[in-house]
Scaffold this motif. Structure first.
Motif, PDB file in Angstrom:
ATOM      1  N   LEU A  29       0.828  -1.204   0.000  1.00  0.00           N
ATOM      2  CA  LEU A  29       0.000   0.000   0.000  1.00  0.00           C
ATOM      3  C   LEU A  29       0.864   1.257   0.000  1.00  0.00           C
ATOM      4  CD1 LEU A  29      -2.820   1.176   0.049  1.00  0.00           C
ATOM      5  CD2 LEU A  29      -2.772   1.074   2.550  1.00  0.00           C
ATOM      6  N   SER A  30       1.945   1.225   0.764  1.00  0.00           N
ATOM      7  CA  SER A  30       2.850   2.380   0.776  1.00  0.00           C
ATOM      8  C   SER A  30       3.479   2.589  -0.590  1.00  0.00           C
ATOM      9  CB  SER A  30       3.940   2.193   1.834  1.00  0.00           C
ATOM     10  OG  SER A  30       3.368   2.078   3.116  1.00  0.00           O
ATOM     11  N   LEU A  31       3.900   1.484  -1.232  1.00  0.00           N
ATOM     12  CA  LEU A  31       4.484   1.592  -2.571  1.00  0.00           C
ATOM     13  C   LEU A  31       3.453   2.104  -3.571  1.00  0.00           C
ATOM     14  CD1 LEU A  31       6.582  -1.714  -2.707  1.00  0.00           C
ATOM     15  CD2 LEU A  31       7.442   0.630  -2.475  1.00  0.00           C
ATOM     16  N   ALA A  32       2.218   1.591  -3.466  1.00  0.00           N
ATOM     17  CA  ALA A  32       1.168   2.065  -4.372  1.00  0.00           C
ATOM     18  C   ALA A  32       0.907   3.545  -4.170  1.00  0.00           C
ATOM     19  CB  ALA A  32      -0.114   1.266  -4.148  1.00  0.00           C
ATOM     20  N   THR A  36       1.433   6.319  -7.036  1.00  0.00           N
ATOM     21  CA  THR A  36       0.315   7.192  -7.398  1.00  0.00           C
ATOM     22  C   THR A  36       0.689   8.658  -7.228  1.00  0.00           C
ATOM     23  OG1 THR A  36      -1.257   5.486  -6.704  1.00  0.00           O
ATOM     24  CG2 THR A  36      -2.095   7.730  -6.908  1.00  0.00           C
ATOM     25  N   ALA A  37       1.392   8.984  -6.132  1.00  0.00           N
ATOM     26  CA  ALA A  37       1.825  10.359  -5.910  1.00  0.00           C
ATOM     27  C   ALA A  37       2.774  10.826  -7.011  1.00  0.00           C
ATOM     28  CB  ALA A  37       2.495  10.487  -4.545  1.00  0.00           C
ATOM     29  N   ALA A  38       3.678   9.926  -7.430  1.00  0.00           N
ATOM     30  CA  ALA A  38       4.604  10.292  -8.512  1.00  0.00           C
ATOM     31  C   ALA A  38       3.848  10.520  -9.817  1.00  0.00           C
ATOM     32  CB  ALA A  38       5.654   9.194  -8.678  1.00  0.00           C
ATOM     33  N   ILE A  39       2.873   9.647 -10.099  1.00  0.00           N
ATOM     34  CA  ILE A  39       2.085   9.802 -11.324  1.00  0.00           C
ATOM     35  C   ILE A  39       1.301  11.103 -11.286  1.00  0.00           C
ATOM     36  CG2 ILE A  39       0.169   8.851 -12.650  1.00  0.00           C
ATOM     37  CD1 ILE A  39       1.119   6.071 -11.842  1.00  0.00           C
ATOM     38  N   LEU A  44      -0.398  15.728 -13.269  1.00  0.00           N
ATOM     39  CA  LEU A  44      -1.315  16.793 -12.856  1.00  0.00           C
ATOM     40  C   LEU A  44      -0.600  18.068 -12.449  1.00  0.00           C
ATOM     41  CD1 LEU A  44      -4.139  17.800 -12.146  1.00  0.00           C
ATOM     42  CD2 LEU A  44      -3.943  16.625  -9.943  1.00  0.00           C
ATOM     43  N   TYR A  45       0.284  17.958 -11.466  1.00  0.00           N
ATOM     44  CA  TYR A  45       0.855  19.170 -10.904  1.00  0.00           C
ATOM     45  C   TYR A  45       1.938  19.790 -11.779  1.00  0.00           C
ATOM     46  CZ  TYR A  45      -1.815  18.160  -6.742  1.00  0.00           C
ATOM     47  OH  TYR A  45      -2.855  17.925  -5.885  1.00  0.00           O
ATOM     48  N   VAL A  46       2.689  18.968 -12.494  1.00  0.00           N
ATOM     49  CA  VAL A  46       3.688  19.540 -13.406  1.00  0.00           C
ATOM     50  C   VAL A  46       3.025  20.356 -14.518  1.00  0.00           C
ATOM     51  CG1 VAL A  46       5.410  18.975 -15.168  1.00  0.00           C
ATOM     52  CG2 VAL A  46       5.541  17.910 -12.913  1.00  0.00           C
ATOM     53  N   PRO A  47       2.000  19.839 -15.226  1.00  0.00           N
ATOM     54  CA  PRO A  47       1.351  20.661 -16.255  1.00  0.00           C
ATOM     55  C   PRO A  47       0.741  21.947 -15.702  1.00  0.00           C
ATOM     56  CG  PRO A  47       0.783  18.364 -16.577  1.00  0.00           C
ATOM     57  CD  PRO A  47       1.491  18.448 -15.267  1.00  0.00           C
ATOM     58  N   VAL A  48       0.084  21.867 -14.541  1.00  0.00           N
ATOM     59  CA  VAL A  48      -0.491  23.086 -13.959  1.00  0.00           C
ATOM     60  C   VAL A  48       0.631  24.057 -13.580  1.00  0.00           C
ATOM     61  CG1 VAL A  48      -1.827  24.007 -12.028  1.00  0.00           C
ATOM     62  CG2 VAL A  48      -2.561  21.909 -13.157  1.00  0.00           C
ATOM     63  N   VAL A 458      -6.632   3.444  -5.345  1.00  0.00           N
ATOM     64  CA  VAL A 458      -5.562   3.701  -4.377  1.00  0.00           C
ATOM     65  C   VAL A 458      -5.856   4.967  -3.575  1.00  0.00           C
ATOM     66  CG1 VAL A 458      -3.131   4.336  -4.141  1.00  0.00           C
ATOM     67  CG2 VAL A 458      -3.779   2.471  -5.660  1.00  0.00           C
ATOM     68  N   ILE A 459      -6.295   6.028  -4.244  1.00  0.00           N
ATOM     69  CA  ILE A 459      -6.610   7.273  -3.537  1.00  0.00           C
ATOM     70  C   ILE A 459      -7.788   7.062  -2.589  1.00  0.00           C
ATOM     71  CG2 ILE A 459      -7.442   9.638  -3.846  1.00  0.00           C
ATOM     72  CD1 ILE A 459      -5.824   9.714  -6.450  1.00  0.00           C
ATOM     73  N   SER A 460      -8.758   6.244  -2.991  1.00  0.00           N
ATOM     74  CA  SER A 460      -9.884   5.936  -2.105  1.00  0.00           C
ATOM     75  C   SER A 460      -9.399   5.231  -0.847  1.00  0.00           C
ATOM     76  CB  SER A 460     -10.897   5.055  -2.834  1.00  0.00           C
ATOM     77  OG  SER A 460     -11.469   5.721  -3.929  1.00  0.00           O
ATOM     78  N   VAL A 461      -8.532   4.240  -1.013  1.00  0.00           N
ATOM     79  CA  VAL A 461      -8.005   3.511   0.148  1.00  0.00           C
ATOM     80  C   VAL A 461      -7.242   4.458   1.064  1.00  0.00           C
ATOM     81  CG1 VAL A 461      -6.424   1.696   0.878  1.00  0.00           C
ATOM     82  CG2 VAL A 461      -7.919   1.322  -1.097  1.00  0.00           C
ATOM     83  N   LEU A 462      -6.427   5.327   0.482  1.00  0.00           N
ATOM     84  CA  LEU A 462      -5.639   6.259   1.294  1.00  0.00           C
ATOM     85  C   LEU A 462      -6.524   7.243   2.050  1.00  0.00           C
ATOM     86  CD1 LEU A 462      -2.700   7.038  -1.156  1.00  0.00           C
ATOM     87  CD2 LEU A 462      -2.644   5.573   0.871  1.00  0.00           C
ATOM     88  N   THR A 463      -7.531   7.777   1.382  1.00  0.00           N
ATOM     89  CA  THR A 463      -8.398   8.754   2.044  1.00  0.00           C
ATOM     90  C   THR A 463      -9.196   8.122   3.180  1.00  0.00           C
ATOM     91  OG1 THR A 463     -10.088   8.367   0.343  1.00  0.00           O
ATOM     92  CG2 THR A 463      -8.609  10.223   0.021  1.00  0.00           C
ATOM     93  N   VAL A 464      -9.557   6.849   3.014  1.00  0.00           N
ATOM     94  CA  VAL A 464     -10.341   6.178   4.058  1.00  0.00           C
ATOM     95  C   VAL A 464      -9.446   5.750   5.225  1.00  0.00           C
ATOM     96  CG1 VAL A 464     -11.725   4.126   4.578  1.00  0.00           C
ATOM     97  CG2 VAL A 464     -12.145   5.415   2.479  1.00  0.00           C
ATOM     98  N   ARG A 465      -8.199   5.323   4.921  1.00  0.00           N
ATOM     99  CA  ARG A 465      -7.323   4.757   5.957  1.00  0.00           C
ATOM    100  C   ARG A 465      -6.500   5.811   6.693  1.00  0.00           C
ATOM    101  NH1 ARG A 465      -6.125  -0.356   3.835  1.00  0.00           N
ATOM    102  NH2 ARG A 465      -8.128  -1.432   3.634  1.00  0.00           N
TER     103      ARG A 465
END
Length: 642
Positions: A29-32, A36-39, A44-48, A458-465
């Motif tokens: 989960l930590s690796l995921a 996900t954060a790198a992606i 997202l954040y680089v283009p903005v 993955v973002i759903s799991v992180l936000t819930v946990r």
């Protein structure tokens, strides 16, 4: 063997290093989360960030000259440009405001309107007020806000009656109509625009009906394009207002209404004092979201109004076409700042209302038409009248889209589809062919699923946990909902498509098709998260603990227990993601080039600029694909609550 020997063996076994697979499983989960954060950072954040840098950096030096030029230009900000140019000249600005107020004239006449009194023979003159207000230079941002206000008012006016009927009456097809309130999230904007063109155009359905009585053709779009755009926005956003208001209406506690009635309040007084305060937050939320969506409108205005009704988004697109990237980036940042401010206001308002939720005893729904022989009351006549209006506004454009693809001035025909086939057969003679557009849309849709669904889960799991940290993760991950596709398209084009130089001589660059998949995935994954997170948060933790007690690792419990229980949310999120990818236009039209990357919505826009018939035929094909996605969402109980 002695007990001491057994203890030594156990201790030795405990010191044996875990296998690589065991360590990876425990940290999966930590690796995921890191992946996900790198992606997200790259996608997202680089283009903005690239958009921001291009607006504030010129020739390698930081500058605010672009912002100053835009803010002080009356073309962009109208009368506010003088305020931005010299904000300290308060006296001069107040004098200008006083002069404008003094120019407002109000005249009354007792002769303009005469009302007869039945049975008495008297005629009473009624004063008629004539208010003359001097014109105000609105500028591009002012006009964008003006059309958003009109669109919001029209959306609320159309959405509230629908919410009233759905919340208070039972009738055949009610569930289907309520499911259709999810359409704003799956219908492509360019398809809605083409549907309205098929209905209100010179050769559209409405002019065809008027021709039966020797009237027309009437140039509805050419004569008043703003009105058509406002109605198109209402078509798109009134279901959103209705969806939010129905949920609030069904949560009204009927016991509070009955208490008010027992204390002497009439039906209207009880409705005004008890029901309206509970509906107001939902109505205001829907209105605010509609304003944000219509302020950032793009495909509907581009197709129906063009530069004649240019909003900020349309003008940004035009600046990109003119290769004026610095000005486009500046406008994009100003628009995004306004959008984020409004979104922040919405979130604060929503959190302030969260504490007022209650366990409700909703009133039972009465049959809409209990007996066909029953005389229609005034209320039911009003509902029938609204139904006719809704039939024209909501059903008319989609029906006209299908009908327009099968007819021309001489009757039923397949000529428009034959034209698309000829374009395909003649190949290289034409830049836009139908089959590559369909193929690209489907391929991009599948590729979007491969990226957006894992990210969303993955973002759903992180936000819930993650507890409190989960709220911050959710907020950062939901940025695509506040950034328009045009702005994001600019960032991808200037950053990842043109290429970014990295330390060490590396260069990050994406091709057009990959950039389009990235744009679609970024737009789609929040919908996966919004469908999966509520189901994950409602799971019974005892099931997970039982699996862990039986020896399952944290990852194994997630894969074998939790994810199967939220499978419907994953499927619904995937259907949302596919539908959004199929219909995405704002960023795709910026990134698409050649036959390798243009999609069905882009093909519709290109055809519409030349021949309306083929555009309507392609729009019908787009409608069929979107309808299939909607059926999946509806069948598995997909949801999206802003």
């Amino acid at each position: 063997m002695s007990t001491a020997s057994d203890d030594r063996i156990s201790a030795a076994l405990e010191r044996v290093p875990d296998s690589v697979s065991d360590r990876l499983e425990r940290r999966a989960l930590s690796l995921a989360a890191l992946v996900t954060a790198a992606i997200l950072a790259v996608m997202l954040y680089v283009p903005v960030g690239v958009v921001f840098v291009n607006a504030v950096v010129e020739d390698g030096a930081a500058t605010l000259a672009n912002f100053r030029a835009v803010l002080t230009d009356p073309f962009y900000f109208g009368v506010l440009a003088d305020v931005f140019a010299d904000p300290l000249a308060i006296g001069r600005h107040l004098e200008g405001l006083a002069g404008w107020l003094a120019a407002i004239s109000v005249s009354a006449s007792l002769e303009g309107v005469v009302v007869p009194v039945p049975g008495v023979g008297l005629e009473i003159p009624v004063p008629w007020l004539d208010v003359s207000v001097p014109a105000v230079r609105k500028g591009l941002f002012g006009f964008t806000a003006y059309q958003a206000v009109l669109s919001t008012a029209a959306s609320v006016a159309l959405g509230l009656p629908a919410a009233y009927v759905l919340a208070n009456y039972e009738f055949y097809g009610r569930r289907t109509l309520r499911s259709l309130t999810i359409l704003p999230f799956v219908l492509p904007g360019i398809m809605v625009a083409v549907g309205f063109y098929a209905m209100f155009g010179r050769a559209g359905t409405l002019n065809g009906l008027l021709g039966l009585v020797d009237v027309g053709p009437i140039p509805f779009i050419e004569a008043n394009p703003l009105a058509i755009v406002v109605v198109a926005h209402a078509f798109y956003n009134a279901p959103l207002v209705a969806r939010l208001t129905v949920a609030a209406w069904e949560s009204v506690d009927v016991r509070a209404v009955e208490t008010a009635r027992s204390l002497g309040a009439g039906p209207r007084r009880a409705f005004r004092d008890v029901v309206v305060p509970q509906l107001a937050p939902a109505v205001l939320t829907g209105a605010l979201l509609t304003f944000v969506f219509t302020f950032m409108t793009f495909p509907i205005v581009l197709a129906l109004g063009g530069l004649q009704l240019a909003t900020v988004e349309v003008w940004i697109y035009d600046r990109i076409q003119q290769l004026d990237y610095a000005e486009a980036a500046t406008l994009a940042i100003l628009e995004t700042a306004l959008s984020l401010g409004l979104t922040y206001a919405y979130l604060r308002y929503e959190s302030a209302q969260a504490g007022f939720s209650q366990t409700a005893s909703p009133p039972s729904k009465e049959p809409l038409f209990p007996d066909l022989r029953t005389t229609l009351t005034g209320r039911r006549l009003a509902i029938v009248a609204y139904g006719l209006v809704a039939l024209v506004v909501f059903v008319g454009p989609l029906a006209s889209l299908v009908l327009g693809s099968l007819t021309d001035g001489s009757g039923l025909t397949l000529r428009h589809y034959a034209f698309l086939l000829e374009r395909q057969l003649e190949g290289a003679n034409f830049q836009t062919q139908p089959l590559p557009a369909i193929r690209n849309s489907l391929v991009f849709g599948v590729a979007t699923l491969a990226v957006a669904v894992p990210m969303g889960v993955v973002i759903s799991v992180l936000t819930v946990r993650a507890g409190r940290l989960g709220t911050a993760i959710d907020t950062l991950a939901m940025l695509p909902l506040a950034v328009s596709g045009v702005v994001f398209g600019i960032g991808l084009l200037q950053g990842l498509v043109f290429g970014l130089s990295l330390p060490g001589g590396w260069r990050l660059q994406l091709t057009g098709p990959i950039a389009i998949v990235v744009a679609h995935a970024v737009a789609a994954y929040p919908f996966v998260t919004r469908n999966v997170s509520p189901l994950l948060s409602s799971l019974d933790s005892a099931m997970v603990e039982s699996a862990r007690a039986l020896g399952a690792s944290r990852l194994r419990a997630l894969v074998d227990v939790e994810l199967p229980l939220v499978a419907t949310g994953i499927v619904a999120g995937a259907a949302f993601a596919f539908a959004i990818s199929i219909g995405e236009f704002s960023s795709t039209v910026i990134l698409a080039s050649g036959s390798e990357s243009y999609t069905m919505p882009v093909a519709v826009e290109r055809y519409l600029g030349r021949r309306s018939g083929p555009a309507i035929a392609m729009g019908t094909l787009l409608l069929l694909v979107t309808a299939a996605s909607f059926v999946v969402v509806d069948r598995v109980g997909g949801r999206y609550e802003p």
